[in-house]
Scaffold this motif. Structure first.
Motif, PDB file in Angstrom:
ATOM      1  N   GLY A 233       0.689  -1.211  -0.146  1.00 53.40           N
ATOM      2  CA  GLY A 233       0.033  -0.052   0.191  1.00 53.40           C
ATOM      3  C   GLY A 233       0.831   1.169   0.067  1.00 53.40           C
ATOM      4  O   GLY A 233       0.346   2.173  -0.495  1.00 53.40           O
ATOM      5  N   GLU A 234       2.151   1.140   0.439  1.00 52.32           N
ATOM      6  CA  GLU A 234       3.068   2.416   0.476  1.00 52.32           C
ATOM      7  C   GLU A 234       3.579   2.558  -0.843  1.00 52.32           C
ATOM      8  O   GLU A 234       4.125   3.658  -1.050  1.00 52.32           O
ATOM      9  N   MET A 235       3.333   1.803  -1.787  1.00 47.91           N
ATOM     10  CA  MET A 235       4.029   1.890  -3.109  1.00 47.91           C
ATOM     11  C   MET A 235       3.214   2.302  -4.326  1.00 47.91           C
ATOM     12  O   MET A 235       2.148   1.981  -4.290  1.00 47.91           O
ATOM     13  N   ASP A 236       3.553   2.816  -5.151  1.00 49.49           N
ATOM     14  CA  ASP A 236       2.977   2.985  -6.613  1.00 49.49           C
ATOM     15  C   ASP A 236       3.183   1.819  -7.306  1.00 49.49           C
ATOM     16  O   ASP A 236       4.006   0.899  -7.245  1.00 49.49           O
ATOM     17  N   VAL A 237       2.227   1.705  -8.152  1.00 55.38           N
ATOM     18  CA  VAL A 237       2.176   0.220  -8.937  1.00 55.38           C
ATOM     19  C   VAL A 237       2.057   0.512 -10.460  1.00 55.38           C
ATOM     20  O   VAL A 237       1.611   1.453 -11.087  1.00 55.38           O
ATOM     21  N   SER A 238       3.011  -0.171 -11.047  1.00 55.37           N
ATOM     22  CA  SER A 238       2.956  -0.224 -12.495  1.00 55.37           C
ATOM     23  C   SER A 238       2.538  -1.817 -12.963  1.00 55.37           C
ATOM     24  O   SER A 238       3.049  -2.678 -12.135  1.00 55.37           O
ATOM     25  N   ARG A 239       1.753  -1.969 -13.876  1.00 58.94           N
ATOM     26  CA  ARG A 239       1.521  -3.087 -14.309  1.00 58.94           C
ATOM     27  C   ARG A 239       1.794  -3.785 -15.831  1.00 58.94           C
ATOM     28  O   ARG A 239       1.717  -3.127 -16.505  1.00 58.94           O
ATOM     29  N   LEU A 240       2.436  -4.811 -15.714  1.00 60.80           N
ATOM     30  CA  LEU A 240       2.625  -5.380 -17.105  1.00 60.80           C
ATOM     31  C   LEU A 240       1.546  -6.332 -17.392  1.00 60.80           C
ATOM     32  O   LEU A 240       1.538  -7.701 -17.028  1.00 60.80           O
ATOM     33  N   ASP A 241       0.494  -5.650 -18.109  1.00 62.76           N
ATOM     34  CA  ASP A 241      -0.661  -6.407 -18.097  1.00 62.76           C
ATOM     35  C   ASP A 241      -0.757  -6.855 -19.843  1.00 62.76           C
ATOM     36  O   ASP A 241      -1.708  -7.179 -20.519  1.00 62.76           O
ATOM     37  N   GLU A 242       0.319  -7.167 -20.306  1.00 60.39           N
ATOM     38  CA  GLU A 242       0.271  -7.452 -21.855  1.00 60.39           C
ATOM     39  C   GLU A 242       1.662  -8.186 -22.133  1.00 60.39           C
ATOM     40  O   GLU A 242       2.681  -8.214 -21.611  1.00 60.39           O
ATOM     41  N   MET A 243       1.236  -9.447 -22.417  1.00 60.75           N
ATOM     42  CA  MET A 243       2.351 -10.423 -22.901  1.00 60.75           C
ATOM     43  C   MET A 243       3.096 -10.093 -24.007  1.00 60.75           C
ATOM     44  O   MET A 243       2.570  -9.400 -25.028  1.00 60.75           O
ATOM     45  N   PRO A 244       4.623 -10.472 -24.212  1.00 60.09           N
ATOM     46  CA  PRO A 244       5.117 -10.411 -25.489  1.00 60.09           C
ATOM     47  C   PRO A 244       4.370 -11.227 -26.442  1.00 60.09           C
ATOM     48  O   PRO A 244       3.794 -12.295 -26.147  1.00 60.09           O
ATOM     49  N   PRO A 245       4.466 -10.696 -27.696  1.00 58.32           N
ATOM     50  CA  PRO A 245       3.975 -11.349 -28.764  1.00 58.32           C
ATOM     51  C   PRO A 245       4.402 -12.554 -28.979  1.00 58.32           C
ATOM     52  O   PRO A 245       5.369 -13.055 -28.807  1.00 58.32           O
ATOM     53  N   GLY A 246       3.485 -13.632 -29.766  1.00 63.27           N
ATOM     54  CA  GLY A 246       3.803 -15.014 -30.099  1.00 63.27           C
ATOM     55  C   GLY A 246       3.898 -16.093 -29.151  1.00 63.27           C
ATOM     56  O   GLY A 246       4.360 -17.157 -29.565  1.00 63.27           O
ATOM     57  N   ARG A 247       3.575 -15.730 -27.855  1.00 66.11           N
ATOM     58  CA  ARG A 247       3.355 -16.770 -26.907  1.00 66.11           C
ATOM     59  C   ARG A 247       2.448 -17.885 -27.278  1.00 66.11           C
ATOM     60  O   ARG A 247       1.170 -17.617 -27.580  1.00 66.11           O
ATOM     61  N   GLN A 248       2.594 -19.139 -27.145  1.00 60.29           N
ATOM     62  CA  GLN A 248       1.618 -20.254 -27.280  1.00 60.29           C
ATOM     63  C   GLN A 248       1.091 -20.524 -25.870  1.00 60.29           C
ATOM     64  O   GLN A 248       1.678 -20.699 -24.856  1.00 60.29           O
ATOM     65  N   PRO A 249      -0.161 -20.718 -25.856  1.00 61.28           N
ATOM     66  CA  PRO A 249      -0.704 -21.095 -24.627  1.00 61.28           C
ATOM     67  C   PRO A 249      -0.292 -22.522 -24.109  1.00 61.28           C
ATOM     68  O   PRO A 249       0.183 -23.282 -25.049  1.00 61.28           O
ATOM     69  N   ILE A 250      -0.321 -22.726 -22.693  1.00 58.36           N
ATOM     70  CA  ILE A 250       0.131 -24.102 -22.287  1.00 58.36           C
ATOM     71  C   ILE A 250      -1.089 -24.833 -22.137  1.00 58.36           C
ATOM     72  O   ILE A 250      -2.013 -24.407 -21.410  1.00 58.36           O
ATOM     73  N   GLU A 251      -0.714 -26.197 -22.743  1.00 61.00           N
ATOM     74  CA  GLU A 251      -2.011 -26.975 -22.454  1.00 61.00           C
ATOM     75  C   GLU A 251      -1.951 -27.721 -21.298  1.00 61.00           C
ATOM     76  O   GLU A 251      -0.730 -28.383 -21.026  1.00 61.00           O
ATOM     77  N   THR A 252      -2.726 -27.568 -20.476  1.00 59.90           N
ATOM     78  CA  THR A 252      -2.575 -28.337 -19.094  1.00 59.90           C
ATOM     79  C   THR A 252      -3.441 -29.540 -19.051  1.00 59.90           C
ATOM     80  O   THR A 252      -4.469 -29.544 -19.153  1.00 59.90           O
ATOM     81  N   ARG A 253      -2.851 -30.797 -18.458  1.00 61.82           N
ATOM     82  CA  ARG A 253      -3.763 -31.824 -18.135  1.00 61.82           C
ATOM     83  C   ARG A 253      -3.434 -32.428 -16.682  1.00 61.82           C
ATOM     84  O   ARG A 253      -2.299 -32.416 -16.196  1.00 61.82           O
ATOM     85  N   VAL A 254      -4.625 -32.777 -16.175  1.00 61.24           N
ATOM     86  CA  VAL A 254      -4.375 -33.566 -14.766  1.00 61.24           C
ATOM     87  C   VAL A 254      -4.422 -35.211 -14.825  1.00 61.24           C
ATOM     88  O   VAL A 254      -5.376 -35.590 -15.513  1.00 61.24           O
ATOM     89  N   LEU A 255      -3.478 -35.985 -14.250  1.00 65.13           N
ATOM     90  CA  LEU A 255      -3.573 -37.199 -14.639  1.00 65.13           C
ATOM     91  C   LEU A 255      -3.267 -38.065 -13.237  1.00 65.13           C
ATOM     92  O   LEU A 255      -2.507 -37.432 -12.420  1.00 65.13           O
ATOM     93  N   SER A 256      -3.816 -39.020 -12.901  1.00 58.50           N
ATOM     94  CA  SER A 256      -3.477 -39.833 -11.686  1.00 58.50           C
ATOM     95  C   SER A 256      -2.127 -40.147 -11.748  1.00 58.50           C
ATOM     96  O   SER A 256      -1.913 -40.689 -12.878  1.00 58.50           O
ATOM     97  N   ILE A 257      -1.367 -40.263 -10.727  1.00 58.47           N
ATOM     98  CA  ILE A 257       0.087 -40.838 -10.647  1.00 58.47           C
ATOM     99  C   ILE A 257       0.077 -42.194 -10.990  1.00 58.47           C
ATOM    100  O   ILE A 257       1.123 -42.778 -11.367  1.00 58.47           O
ATOM    101  N   ASP A 258      -1.239 -43.099 -10.746  1.00 59.64           N
ATOM    102  CA  ASP A 258      -1.236 -44.335 -11.421  1.00 59.64           C
ATOM    103  C   ASP A 258      -0.663 -44.576 -12.921  1.00 59.64           C
ATOM    104  O   ASP A 258      -0.537 -45.513 -13.182  1.00 59.64           O
ATOM    105  N   ARG A 259      -0.838 -43.598 -13.584  1.00 56.41           N
ATOM    106  CA  ARG A 259      -0.736 -43.503 -15.001  1.00 56.41           C
ATOM    107  C   ARG A 259       0.644 -43.132 -15.162  1.00 56.41           C
ATOM    108  O   ARG A 259       1.131 -42.577 -16.561  1.00 56.41           O
ATOM    109  N   VAL A 260       1.693 -43.030 -14.380  1.00 50.52           N
ATOM    110  CA  VAL A 260       2.981 -42.698 -14.466  1.00 50.52           C
ATOM    111  C   VAL A 260       3.681 -43.411 -15.596  1.00 50.52           C
ATOM    112  O   VAL A 260       4.865 -42.724 -16.228  1.00 50.52           O
ATOM    113  N   ASP A 261       3.530 -44.650 -15.874  1.00 49.92           N
ATOM    114  CA  ASP A 261       4.172 -45.298 -17.015  1.00 49.92           C
ATOM    115  C   ASP A 261       3.813 -44.683 -18.352  1.00 49.92           C
ATOM    116  O   ASP A 261       4.509 -44.393 -19.097  1.00 49.92           O
TER     117      ASP A 261
END
Ligand code: ADP
Ligand code: MG
Length: 687
Positions: A428-456
């Motif tokens: 609260g004592e600070m002024d804020v700058s926000r980087l609200d824009e990503m550098p161009p050309g970034r690919q989204p990351i695909e995220t999957r959730v798997l059970s550890i049983d499928r480690v093989d």
């Protein structure tokens, strides 16, 4: 010094009657060390007790109080069978009072046969029989009135009963003084809040006392804001060095890309601050990969162009080295001298760096906390950049500000996108700058959730990924809290992977010696190592664009912010990336919700807001242990509702009475002490 009037409340908890060695552990587990902690240990629920003449099956499930006469004992048959007291109520209905544990002497003494007692407890139906397991009150009939119909329920720990806690609270409340009012009268009236002393009693005695709770939450938020405003005001009173670079070094930079609009805006804001005679206090917020390093470099070059020095503090050794390497590369061909200083630089190298800093021949220093220690003297430090990754608290910022006679400009960078309320709470004592824009050309990351049983299957997929020229991270979970066990988990995983992938696998963990760590990271950066098995030491900052597969084992044990940070290690180049979250099979609700959210979004701000809801402020900020972020009384809802009012109120008070000398100012000091913002009070002029 703390005002005397608060001393009784701040007494050690052992000053309360009945607190002996037996309670020491349970109280410690709850973090209750002084009377004030007990007073602020608010009820988590309320018991609505039914006081009845006669028991009835329809009361099952309720807490019921009635007069009973014990008629018979039944000792447990086997070792684990409970001791039963059969009793009758006024209408002759039977009920069994059940006590577990070896010692049957205690219930016998509590409930002598034939002697009427007031008994209260949760009534249960077992088949057709009524029973109570461990009644919560057993008293002589004439004391029945001392058992309230509505009773607060406290968070407890083994060895500490609710009754005992209630007694401690009563004692703590007796120690609470009546204090002068610190809240702005118009706000107090508008919100219809009770005074502090009344509010404190109400929250422990009456359910549905939303107003009293709100007032106490406000006090806490107000104390925090007031402290930050004092820090800010103290900072503004210090003289800084106005810096205006001429742009000649910036013009020499050969960047392979154009800065984003957000990077340009942030740089302009920083230039504006640094040109002032009061030191900059600015927070640069930007999600992982938003390009904070370039903004920091621009600010540092501004200082160097003006003939001054800049220092950049990284939270870990690995990150310090990485920043150093990155900056060195960006600065190639520029007449700028950059050096690194961590706990590992020793002997001659260290000496010569220290000399270079003192005589001004080093322009930019990168390092870990070592760079702000006593022995390090700067000739002309004008800018401190803190890549804090949410580990650098208000207290440390204050210390740093006090380091130089002419306070350096301060730029704090944080990678966790923090919700607005938390930004105000902690920066609260600070002024804020926000980087609200990503550098161009970034690919989204695909995220999957798997059970550890499928480690093989996961290892198969990893094999295909590596065969296709890719690199991958494999992060191992935190096992308990000891670093040794993390390390073991990671070592075991690395061994398993080596059986299949041989030397393509390397391991890095927190207990490795610095040079060994560097060698491993270097091998990964040069694509010699294909699979990097790691503990969370790679959480921050590490940048290897060719690594596009992130596997996180035990993902359900990590917090959202941490998962987001870890996932941010991939998706840094222009290739599509995948993140596999391996979960255990016994998932809590919270863990399930967290993983689902990770799968759903890459948006750091959404993740941060959700993390706040799911886990509380301390964990979002990663400062739970240090206590810096902990709000005892205020919930996120309270913050959202009241932080603006608290901020305005605090600012108004300081504008009118910067020394907190007026009556209201004095009252506000007490509020600061109540919430242990003592450090801020020391910043008061003459105070
Ligand atoms: P952060 O510290 O905010 O997580 P970095 O400063 O490490 O992010 O930048 C992430 C990556 O993006 C780096 O590889 C950096 O070179 C690159 N980068 C930074 N700014 C830009 C830009 N304007 N355009 C393209 N790439 C950029
Ligand atoms: Mg960074």
């Amino acid at each position: 010094m703390r005002p005397d009037i608060l001393n009784p409340l701040f007494a050690e908890i052992s000053a309360l009657k009945g607190v002996g060695t037996a309670l020491a552990r349970p109280l410690e587990r709850l973090g209750l060390a002084r009377a004030v902690d007990v007073a602020f240990h608010l009820p988590v629920a309320w018991i609505d007790r039914l006081i009845v003449d006669a028991l009835d099956m329809r009361q099952a499930g309720r807490i019921v109080g009635t007069v009973l006469t014990p008629v018979d004992y039944k000792a447990g048959g086997g070792m684990r069978a409970p001791f039963r007291v059969h009793a009758t109520d006024a209408a002759g209905n039977y009920v069994s009072l059940i006590y577990f544990g070896k010692n049957s002497g205690w219930p016998r003494k509590l409930l002598p046969l034939g002697e009427r007692k007031f008994v209260s407890g949760r009534l249960e139906l077992y088949g057709q029989d009524l029973q109570m397991v461990h009644p919560d009150h057993v008293l002589p009939v004439e004391e029945a009135a001392s058992v309230p119909a509505r009773e607060p329920v406290y968070r407890l720990s083994e060895g500490l009963s609710n009754n005992r806690m209630r007694d401690l609270v009563t004692q703590a409340l007796e120690r609470a003084p009546v204090l002068p009012e610190w809240i702005e009268p118009s706000l107090l009236a508008k919100r219809q809040w009770p005074g502090w002393h009344d509010a404190l009693h109400m929250v422990h005695r009456q359910p549905d006392e939303a107003l009293a709770r709100e007032r106490m939450a406000y006090d806490e938020i107000f104390a925090g804001q007031l402290a930050l405003m004092l820090v800010r005001a103290a900072g503004r009173r210090r003289r800084g060095v106005p810096i205006a670079g001429d742009g000649r070094l910036r013009a020499m930079l050969k960047l392979p890309f154009a800065p984003t609009g957000a990077q340009r805006r942030a740089t302009a804001e920083i230039d504006g601050d640094m040109a002032q005679g009061t030191p900059m206090l600015r927070l640069l917020q930007g999600d992982v990969g938003s390009g904070k390093t370039l903004v920091a470099l621009m600010a540092m070059l501004n200082a160097v162009e003006a003939g001054r020095q800049a220092a950049m503090l990284a939270p870990t050794e690995i990150l310090a080295r990485q920043h150093f390497a990155t900056l060195q590369k960006m600065l190639a061909g520029l007449p700028v001298t950059i050096a690194i200083l961590t706990g590992r630089e020793k002997g001659k190298v260290r000496e010569s760096t220290l000399m270079g800093l003192a005589d001004g021949s080093i322009d930019i220093l990168v390092g870990t906390h070592a760079i702000f220690q006593e022995a390090v003297q700067y000739k002309a430090l004008a800018l401190a950049v803190i890549d804090e990754q949410h580990r650098f608290g208000v207290a440390q910022r204050m210390m740093l500000a006090a380091k130089a006679e002419r306070a350096p400009h301060l730029l704090v960078m944080t990678a966790t996108p923090i919700p607005r309320t938390l930004t105000l709470t902690h920066y609260g004592e600070m002024d804020v700058s926000r980087l609200d824009e990503m550098p161009p050309g970034r690919q989204p990351i695909e995220t999957r959730v798997l059970s550890i049983d499928r480690v093989d299957e996961v290892i198969e997929a990893l094999g295909r990924h590596v065969a296709g020229g890719g690199q991958a991270y494999w992060v191992c979970p935190l096992v308990e809290e000891s670093e040794m066990s993390d390390q073991t988990a990671a070592e075991v995983r690395a061994e398993t992977l080596r059986m299949r992938f041989g030397d393509a696998v390397a391991l890095v963990h927190g207990r490795m010696k610095g040079p060994d760590k560097d060698a491993v990271m270097d091998g990964f950066a040069r694509d010699v190592t294909k699979i990097l098995v790691a503990t969370t030491v790679i959480e921050v900052g590490v940048d290897v664009p060719n690594a596009t597969l992130m596997i996180i084992e035990g993902a359900d044990r990590f917090g959202l912010a941490q998962l987001h940070q870890l996932r941010g290690r991939v998706g840094r180049g222009d290739k599509a990336s995948v993140c596999l979250l391996l979960r255990g099979n016994a998932l809590s609700e919270t863990a399930r919700a967290r993983l689902a959210l990770m799968r759903e979004t890459n948006d750091g701000f959404r993740i941060a807001e959700a993390d706040l809801d799911l886990r509380g402020a301390g964990e979002v900020l990663g400062t739970r242990q240090s206590g810096d972020a902990e709000m005892k009384l205020a919930t996120p809802e309270h913050l959202a509702d009241m932080i603006d009012a608290a901020r305005d109120d605090a600012r108004l008070l300081i504008d009118r009475d910067g020394g907190l000398d007026s009556l209201r100012g004095q009252a506000a000091r007490a509020c600061l002490y109540l919430f242990e913002r003592d450090a801020a009070v020391t910043l008061l002029r003459g105070g």
